[in-house]
Write an enzyme that holds these catalytic residues in place. Structure first.
Site, mmCIF file in Angstrom:
data_model
loop_
_atom_site.group_PDB
_atom_site.id
_atom_site.type_symbol
_atom_site.label_atom_id
_atom_site.label_comp_id
_atom_site.label_asym_id
_atom_site.label_seq_id
_atom_site.Cartn_x
_atom_site.Cartn_y
_atom_site.Cartn_z
ATOM 1 N N ASP A 167 -7.120 -1.105 -4.499
ATOM 2 C CA ASP A 167 -8.125 -0.842 -3.439
ATOM 3 C C ASP A 167 -9.111 0.527 -4.010
ATOM 4 O OD1 ASP A 167 -7.227 -2.580 -1.777
ATOM 5 O OD2 ASP A 167 -5.859 -1.198 -0.897
ATOM 6 N N ASP A 223 0.803 -1.300 0.150
ATOM 7 C CA ASP A 223 -0.001 -0.125 0.003
ATOM 8 C C ASP A 223 0.780 1.445 -0.010
ATOM 9 O OD1 ASP A 223 -2.145 -1.739 0.057
ATOM 10 O OD2 ASP A 223 -2.380 -1.608 2.449
#
Length: 207
Positions: free
Chosen positions: A173, A140
């Site tokens: 995401d 991420d």
């Protein structure tokens, strides 16, 4: 029809390629954590490299083969979403809805690649993982810091804990989140055709 199938699945492929390209850039060019943090817009939007060992928001199944079960579930979900997209294209569903499902499929596969392969490619599986395969951690990097700090002591269960209001996320995401938001916002438009068919069938049966 074949061109339509190719078009929407190419959207998924594009999301996967962009997602993996960004993750590779982060992996090879950024230090993990606050040390390598890059401010984009003040303190509220920044690049912050970290790895996510489990599900969304860092949650995980806390037993030996929890991550393996999660990864297998993701594979099943990916196959189901892919087949669902194919049937929607064949039934000539709303193009906007098709794009949303393609984004969700691309995002799901993007994170699945991390889970299956990153433990091997980047040796980033948790130290206690039973195998590097299927235990890779998701990379991420986008951090929207709306608020972070210590919660008041009077909050039950969480009082005194340090918390960031917004999680760190990646392209995969974001694709899933945006798609779900559009489906919720434009659901009447996306499912209008199906509602009209049901209404016409009802009127025919009762005429």
């Amino acid at each position: 029809m074949k061109n339509q199938i190719v078009k929407y699945f190419l959207i998924s492929v594009l999301i996967i390629l962009i997602d993996q390209a960004v993750k590779l850039l982060v992996y090879y060019n950024m230090d993990m954590g606050t040390k390598g943090q890059i401010l984009i817009f003040g303190d509220w939007f920044k690049l912050h490299y970290l790895t996510n060992p489990g599900m969304a928001f860092g949650m995980k199944l806390n037993f030996e083969y929890g991550k393996l079960i999660l990864t297998v579930f993701r594979i099943g979900a990916m196959i189901a979403i892919g087949y669902y997209l194919y049937t929607l294209i064949k039934s000539r569903a709303n193009s906007g809805f098709l794009v949303c499902i393609a984004l969700i499929l691309g995002g799901a596969i993007g994170n699945l690649v991390d889970s299956i392969f990153y433990g091997i490619w980047f040796d980033n599986a948790p130290y206690d993982a039973p195998s590097a395969w299927f235990h890779g951690q998701v990379i991420d990097m986008f951090y929207i810091d709306i608020w972070e700090g210590y919660l008041p002591d009077w909050i039950p269960g969480l009082g005194g804990d340090y918390m960031a209001l917004w999680p760190v996320f990646n392209i995969a995401d974001a694709a899933i989140f945006v798609a779900i938001c559009f489906i919720i916002i434009f659901q009447k438009r996306y499912f209008k055709k199906e509602e009209e068919v049901n209404t016409n069938e009802f009127e025919t049966q009762h005429s």
